[in-house]
Motif scaffolding. Structure first.
Motif, PDB file in Angstrom:
ATOM      1  N   VAL A  89       0.841  -1.204   0.000  1.00 39.29           N
ATOM      2  CA  VAL A  89       0.000   0.000   0.000  1.00 39.29           C
ATOM      3  C   VAL A  89       0.875   1.253   0.000  1.00 39.29           C
ATOM      4  CG1 VAL A  89      -1.723   1.304   1.314  1.00 39.29           C
ATOM      5  CG2 VAL A  89      -1.940  -1.173   1.101  1.00 39.29           C
ATOM      6  N   GLY A  90       1.952   1.227   0.766  1.00 46.67           N
ATOM      7  CA  GLY A  90       2.874   2.365   0.791  1.00 46.67           C
ATOM      8  C   GLY A  90       3.520   2.611  -0.559  1.00 46.67           C
ATOM      9  N   HIS A  91       3.939   1.528  -1.227  1.00 46.99           N
ATOM     10  CA  HIS A  91       4.532   1.664  -2.569  1.00 46.99           C
ATOM     11  C   HIS A  91       3.509   2.194  -3.568  1.00 46.99           C
ATOM     12  CE1 HIS A  91       8.544   0.098  -2.011  1.00 46.99           C
ATOM     13  NE2 HIS A  91       8.056  -0.929  -1.332  1.00 46.99           N
ATOM     14  N   LEU A  92       2.274   1.707  -3.460  1.00 42.75           N
ATOM     15  CA  LEU A  92       1.218   2.161  -4.360  1.00 42.75           C
ATOM     16  C   LEU A  92       0.919   3.640  -4.137  1.00 42.75           C
ATOM     17  CD1 LEU A  92      -0.597   1.101  -6.576  1.00 42.75           C
ATOM     18  CD2 LEU A  92      -2.285   0.508  -4.838  1.00 42.75           C
ATOM     19  N   THR A  93       0.841   4.046  -2.881  1.00 42.91           N
ATOM     20  CA  THR A  93       0.606   5.450  -2.554  1.00 42.91           C
ATOM     21  C   THR A  93       1.739   6.322  -3.086  1.00 42.91           C
ATOM     22  OG1 THR A  93      -0.601   4.798  -0.569  1.00 42.91           O
ATOM     23  CG2 THR A  93       0.202   7.066  -0.648  1.00 42.91           C
ATOM     24  N   ASP A  97       1.430   9.303  -5.833  1.00 38.93           N
ATOM     25  CA  ASP A  97       1.927  10.649  -5.527  1.00 38.93           C
ATOM     26  C   ASP A  97       2.901  11.145  -6.589  1.00 38.93           C
ATOM     27  OD1 ASP A  97       0.425  10.870  -3.228  1.00 38.93           O
ATOM     28  OD2 ASP A  97       2.081  10.369  -1.867  1.00 38.93           O
ATOM     29  N   ARG A  98       3.803  10.261  -7.025  1.00 37.70           N
ATOM     30  CA  ARG A  98       4.767  10.663  -8.050  1.00 37.70           C
ATOM     31  C   ARG A  98       4.084  10.912  -9.390  1.00 37.70           C
ATOM     32  NH1 ARG A  98       9.614   6.660  -7.934  1.00 37.70           N
ATOM     33  NH2 ARG A  98       8.949   5.714  -6.001  1.00 37.70           N
ATOM     34  N   TYR A  99       3.107  10.074  -9.721  1.00 35.48           N
ATOM     35  CA  TYR A  99       2.361  10.259 -10.971  1.00 35.48           C
ATOM     36  C   TYR A  99       1.617  11.594 -10.939  1.00 35.48           C
ATOM     37  CZ  TYR A  99      -0.674   9.374 -14.929  1.00 35.48           C
ATOM     38  OH  TYR A  99      -1.325   9.478 -16.127  1.00 35.48           O
TER      39      TYR A  99
END
Length: 137
Positions: A89-93, A97-99
């Motif tokens: 979930v942290g990686h997805l978030t 955010d970067r996108y």
């Protein structure tokens, strides 16, 4: 069971790694690091902290496989508990955010270009800040 072998219980490997470290890494720099992280995970579970059941399950399942897998999972879970590493979930978030940041930058440049910029009046960085202020961070 370790690799599905009858009579070869994974729990004995976990206890051994907790008390003596991982045999495959004995004497290496990773030995103490991995043992400390495994102990951190176990004590985190003992204290019934948030997510403990999930973390303990991941580590327990890893001990049904080879020491390389065990070490990777122990390190991953231990670093997540320390807040140094992200879970899925942290990686997805982080990805979202970067996108979002990239999309806002592109949009800001496009809009400034349409308005005759970039120049001192139509600065993409300021336009970007305005977008973020209007839409929320």
């Amino acid at each position: 069971l370790y690799r599905g072998q009858p009579g070869n219980h994974a729990l004995s490997f976990a206890v051994s790694a907790y008390t003596q470290g991982f045999r495959a890494f004995k004497g290496s720099d990773l030995d103490g690091h991995l043992r400390s992280l495994l102990r951190l995970v176990v004590h985190y579970g003992h204290d019934e902290k948030p997510g403990a059941a999930k973390y303990l399950r991941e580590v327990a399942e890893a001990f049904t496989d080879c020491q390389a897998v065990q070490a990777r999972v122990v390190e991953s879970v231990g670093l997540q508990i320390c807040g140094v590493s992200l879970d899925f979930v942290g990686h997805l978030t982080d990805l979202v955010d970067r996108y979002k940041a990239t999309a806002v930058k592109i949009y800001a440049v496009e809009q400034c270009t349409k308005l005759g910029g970039p120049d001192e009046y139509h600065d993409p960085a300021h336009y970007e800040s305005r977008i973020l202020a209007d839409t929320g961070d």
